[in-house]
Design an enzyme around this catalytic site. Structure first.
Site, PDB file in Angstrom:
ATOM      1  N   HIS A 209       0.789  -1.243   0.000  1.00 37.00           N
ATOM      2  CA  HIS A 209       0.000   0.000   0.000  1.00 37.00           C
ATOM      3  C   HIS A 209       0.817   1.288   0.000  1.00 37.00           C
ATOM      4  O   HIS A 209       0.259   2.366  -0.119  1.00 37.00           O
ATOM      5  CB  HIS A 209      -0.922   0.035   1.227  1.00 37.00           C
ATOM      6  CG  HIS A 209      -0.190   0.356   2.501  1.00 37.00           C
ATOM      7  ND1 HIS A 209       0.512  -0.583   3.211  1.00 37.00           N
ATOM      8  CD2 HIS A 209      -0.026   1.518   3.186  1.00 37.00           C
ATOM      9  CE1 HIS A 209       1.063  -0.027   4.278  1.00 37.00           C
ATOM     10  NE2 HIS A 209       0.757   1.257   4.285  1.00 37.00           N
TER      11      HIS A 209
HETATM   12  C1  UD1 Z   1      -2.126   5.848   5.333  1.00 35.58           C
HETATM   13  C2  UD1 Z   1      -0.866   6.484   5.914  1.00 35.58           C
HETATM   14  C3  UD1 Z   1       0.270   5.477   5.870  1.00 35.58           C
HETATM   15  C4  UD1 Z   1      -0.128   4.200   6.583  1.00 35.58           C
HETATM   16  C5  UD1 Z   1      -1.429   3.667   6.002  1.00 35.58           C
HETATM   17  C6  UD1 Z   1      -1.906   2.488   6.809  1.00 35.58           C
HETATM   18  C7  UD1 Z   1      -0.580   8.880   5.542  1.00 35.58           C
HETATM   19  C8  UD1 Z   1       0.129   9.900   4.760  1.00 35.58           C
HETATM   20  N1  UD1 Z   1      -0.435   7.622   5.126  1.00 35.58           N
HETATM   21  O1  UD1 Z   1      -1.864   5.528   3.981  1.00 35.58           O
HETATM   22  O2  UD1 Z   1       1.389   6.035   6.559  1.00 35.58           O
HETATM   23  O3  UD1 Z   1       0.897   3.244   6.405  1.00 35.58           O
HETATM   24  O4  UD1 Z   1      -2.444   4.690   6.067  1.00 35.58           O
HETATM   25  O5  UD1 Z   1      -2.825   1.731   6.070  1.00 35.58           O
HETATM   26  O6  UD1 Z   1      -1.237   9.198   6.493  1.00 35.58           O
HETATM   27  N2  UD1 Z   1      -9.206   4.595   1.072  1.00 35.58           N
HETATM   28  C9  UD1 Z   1     -10.432   4.003   0.901  1.00 35.58           C
HETATM   29  N3  UD1 Z   1     -11.019   3.442   2.013  1.00 35.58           N
HETATM   30  C10 UD1 Z   1     -10.468   3.483   3.239  1.00 35.58           C
HETATM   31  C11 UD1 Z   1      -9.207   4.076   3.369  1.00 35.58           C
HETATM   32  C12 UD1 Z   1      -8.595   4.641   2.280  1.00 35.58           C
HETATM   33  O7  UD1 Z   1     -10.993   3.962  -0.188  1.00 35.58           O
HETATM   34  O8  UD1 Z   1     -11.065   2.976   4.198  1.00 35.58           O
HETATM   35  C13 UD1 Z   1      -8.582   5.249  -0.082  1.00 35.58           C
HETATM   36  C14 UD1 Z   1      -8.551   6.763   0.111  1.00 35.58           C
HETATM   37  O9  UD1 Z   1      -9.728   7.354  -0.318  1.00 35.58           O
HETATM   38  C15 UD1 Z   1      -7.382   7.167  -0.744  1.00 35.58           C
HETATM   39  C16 UD1 Z   1      -6.447   5.959  -0.620  1.00 35.58           C
HETATM   40  O10 UD1 Z   1      -7.219   4.870  -0.164  1.00 35.58           O
HETATM   41  O11 UD1 Z   1      -7.759   7.295  -2.080  1.00 35.58           O
HETATM   42  C17 UD1 Z   1      -5.294   6.216   0.310  1.00 35.58           C
HETATM   43  O12 UD1 Z   1      -5.748   6.488   1.626  1.00 35.58           O
HETATM   44  P1  UD1 Z   1      -4.896   7.419   2.613  1.00 35.58           P
HETATM   45  O13 UD1 Z   1      -5.510   7.405   3.946  1.00 35.58           O
HETATM   46  O14 UD1 Z   1      -4.632   8.725   1.960  1.00 35.58           O
HETATM   47  O15 UD1 Z   1      -3.473   6.744   2.643  1.00 35.58           O
HETATM   48  P2  UD1 Z   1      -3.025   5.260   2.956  1.00 35.58           P
HETATM   49  O16 UD1 Z   1      -2.380   4.694   1.762  1.00 35.58           O
HETATM   50  O17 UD1 Z   1      -4.141   4.513   3.563  1.00 35.58           O
HETATM   51  N1  UDP Z   2      -3.769  -5.467   8.781  1.00 35.35           N
HETATM   52  C1  UDP Z   2      -5.037  -6.019   8.918  1.00 35.35           C
HETATM   53  N2  UDP Z   2      -5.693  -6.407   7.774  1.00 35.35           N
HETATM   54  C2  UDP Z   2      -5.143  -6.273   6.533  1.00 35.35           C
HETATM   55  C3  UDP Z   2      -3.842  -5.714   6.421  1.00 35.35           C
HETATM   56  C4  UDP Z   2      -3.193  -5.299   7.575  1.00 35.35           C
HETATM   57  O1  UDP Z   2      -5.539  -6.171  10.017  1.00 35.35           O
HETATM   58  O2  UDP Z   2      -5.800  -6.643   5.549  1.00 35.35           O
HETATM   59  C5  UDP Z   2      -3.081  -5.022  10.012  1.00 35.35           C
HETATM   60  C6  UDP Z   2      -1.688  -5.575  10.186  1.00 35.35           C
HETATM   61  O3  UDP Z   2      -1.712  -6.835  10.806  1.00 35.35           O
HETATM   62  C7  UDP Z   2      -1.031  -4.506  11.055  1.00 35.35           C
HETATM   63  C8  UDP Z   2      -1.674  -3.236  10.555  1.00 35.35           C
HETATM   64  O4  UDP Z   2      -2.883  -3.623   9.916  1.00 35.35           O
HETATM   65  O5  UDP Z   2      -1.375  -4.686  12.420  1.00 35.35           O
HETATM   66  C9  UDP Z   2      -0.734  -2.591   9.575  1.00 35.35           C
HETATM   67  O6  UDP Z   2      -1.391  -1.631   8.860  1.00 35.35           O
HETATM   68  P1  UDP Z   2      -0.875  -1.081   7.472  1.00 35.35           P
HETATM   69  O7  UDP Z   2      -0.056  -2.084   6.788  1.00 35.35           O
HETATM   70  O8  UDP Z   2      -2.077  -0.560   6.803  1.00 35.35           O
HETATM   71  O9  UDP Z   2      -0.008   0.176   7.918  1.00 35.35           O
HETATM   72  P2  UDP Z   2       1.522   0.413   8.296  1.00 35.35           P
HETATM   73  O10 UDP Z   2       1.906  -0.546   9.359  1.00 35.35           O
HETATM   74  O11 UDP Z   2       2.328   0.288   7.054  1.00 35.35           O
HETATM   75  O12 UDP Z   2       1.514   1.819   8.785  1.00 35.35           O
END
Ligand code: UD1
Ligand code: UDP
Length: 370
Positions: A209
């Site tokens: 991601h």
């Molecule tokens: C965010 C964090 C990242 C973290 C990750 C955990 C920032 C800058 N990034 O990244 O550090 O590792 O969360 O997962 O804060 N979206 C959906 N549904 C959801 C969530 C997101 O459709 O429930 C879509 C959003 O609309 C957007 C994209 O996913 O288009 C990215 O979401 P965003 O929260 O901006 O960043 P992450 O990649 O989730």
């Molecule tokens: N995780 C989860 N379901 C998923 C993917 C990740 O429960 O489908 C959990 C994972 O075990 C960990 C956390 O989400 O505890 C990590 O989140 P993510 O990878 O989104 O973020 P990051 O750690 O890179 O910030």
């Protein structure tokens, strides 16, 4: 000196933060302090948000700010700050707790600081040294302005000492380890493996991601090329960001044709740690998943050129993806050929009681009885 009933406001907004919040919420509850939860709304699908509150028995947030946007970092952070200011002002907590390194962490810390409310940063001190990385920027800024910096490992503590922040630094251990230990017995592995038609130790668990791996079509194509070469079954609970990007770059059909790959919706925490505990290895760009792989005793092939957990790299639990696809395939083959053996794990991330230690430290530093 009499104890005050300090009030604590947790500000969270995305998947890894709910997982970090769970043990801290419980530890605060055990001390009987008043606490509230504000959800920024950054993650909003039920399998990215609600499911974690249900599974980890965290009460529904007192307030959800519903800030979700497809815009840039500035728009997201600014909108969160605008929404947070009146809410924090109304609650007027004694302490704000922020988690990890996301835009929610940054927005919450900046807003609380300007309102002169002490900030506790849980999972402080980790540094990659790469300032182009969005998570690095968030961590550096949040650590600089927070009042208590709780580090998951010694390495992070040492980073803070180097930055002359030792008076605020506290090695608590990792709250994600607390969550892992207190939930791993709840998983029914047999049912899970059956549900996904998987065999123990015979598949790779993948997550994908990061902005670095999803903002560019060439980078996404490289990852698909690697998947096309892997001979073992791979399960990929796909983050919504990555799905959107694969569709936008017209790679969705191609990835769906990768024969050993099973793409699912994001899974809840219990399924995730079940999949982790039974896999042969992980292929991931997640800081959280690469560390949890170690908790589960499996190696991780890490898909970003960042040293996120130095202890795990130095001891061989995390290995970086090579530019050379054959080297990656050889590494994966070698894991599948090895017999999985139980070994004593080094205690890099504490003893599973990080949350209790954090709350005890908050009491020591902030509950002066005045
Ligand atoms: C965010 C964090 C990242 C973290 C990750 C955990 C920032 C800058 N990034 O990244 O550090 O590792 O969360 O997962 O804060 N979206 C959906 N549904 C959801 C969530 C997101 O459709 O429930 C879509 C959003 O609309 C957007 C994209 O996913 O288009 C990215 O979401 P965003 O929260 O901006 O960043 P992450 O990649 O989730
Ligand atoms: N995780 C989860 N379901 C998923 C993917 C990740 O429960 O489908 C959990 C994972 O075990 C960990 C956390 O989400 O505890 C990590 O989140 P993510 O990878 O989104 O973020 P990051 O750690 O890179 O910030």
């Amino acid at each position: 000196m009499a104890k005050r009933n300090i009030s604590i406001l947790h500000i969270v907004g995305n998947r890894p933060q709910f997982i970090k919040l769970a043990p801290v919420f419980r530890a605060v509850e055990n001390r009987g302090y008043k606490q509230m939860i504000v959800h920024s709304g950054q993650h909003f699908d039920s399998n990215m948000s609600e499911i974690f509150f249900e599974e980890l028995d965290i009460p529904r947030p007192d307030k959800n700010l519903q800030v979700h946007t497809n815009g840039g970092h500035a728009e997201m952070t600014a909108r969160m700050m605008l929404a947070l200011e009146p809410v924090i002002s109304a609650y007027r907590p004694d302490i704000v707790v922020v988690y990890g390194d996301t835009n929610t962490t940054l927005a919450a810390a900046l807003t609380a600081k300007k309102l002169c409310i002490p900030i506790i940063h849980v999972e402080a001190g980790s540094r990659t040294g790469k300032e182009y990385n969005p998570e690095e920027i968030n961590r550096v800024v949040v650590d600089r302005i927070s009042d208590l910096l709780c580090t998951p490992d010694r390495e992070s503590y040492d980073n803070l000492v180097q930055e002359h922040l030792e008076n605020k630094a506290f090695f608590s251990g990792d709250v994600m380890y607390d969550t892992f230990l207190s939930n791993k017995q709840r998983v029914n592995s047999e049912n899970l493996l059956m549900e996904y038609s998987l065999e123990k130790n015979k598949y790779i668990l993948m997550t994908w991601h990061r902005q670095e791996n999803t903002s560019d079509k060439g980078k996404m194509t490289d990852i698909i090329e690697l998947l096309e070469q892997i001979r073992y079954k791979i399960i990929l609970p796909l983050h919504p960001r990555t799905k959107k990007k694969l569709q936008e770059f017209e790679l969705w059909d191609r990835i769906n044709k990768v024969s050993n790959l099973c793409i699912t919706e994001p899974v809840g925490y219990l399924e995730m740690i079940g999949l982790l505990s039974n896999c042969a290895m992980t292929l991931t760009d997640s800081g959280g998943v690469s560390k949890e792989s170690f908790f589960a005793g499996v190696k991780s092939l890490f898909m970003v050129d960042l040293r996120v957990w130095p202890d795990l790299e130095n001891s061989g639990w995390i290995r970086h993806l090579s530019q050379n696809i054959n080297e990656n395939i050889e590494f994966i083959d070698s894991i599948f050929q090895q017999e999985k053996i139980e070994i004593e794990m080094p205690m890099f991330y504490g003893d599973g009681k990080a949350a209790e230690k954090i709350v005890a430290e908050i009491e020591k530093r902030f509950n002066t009885g005045e």
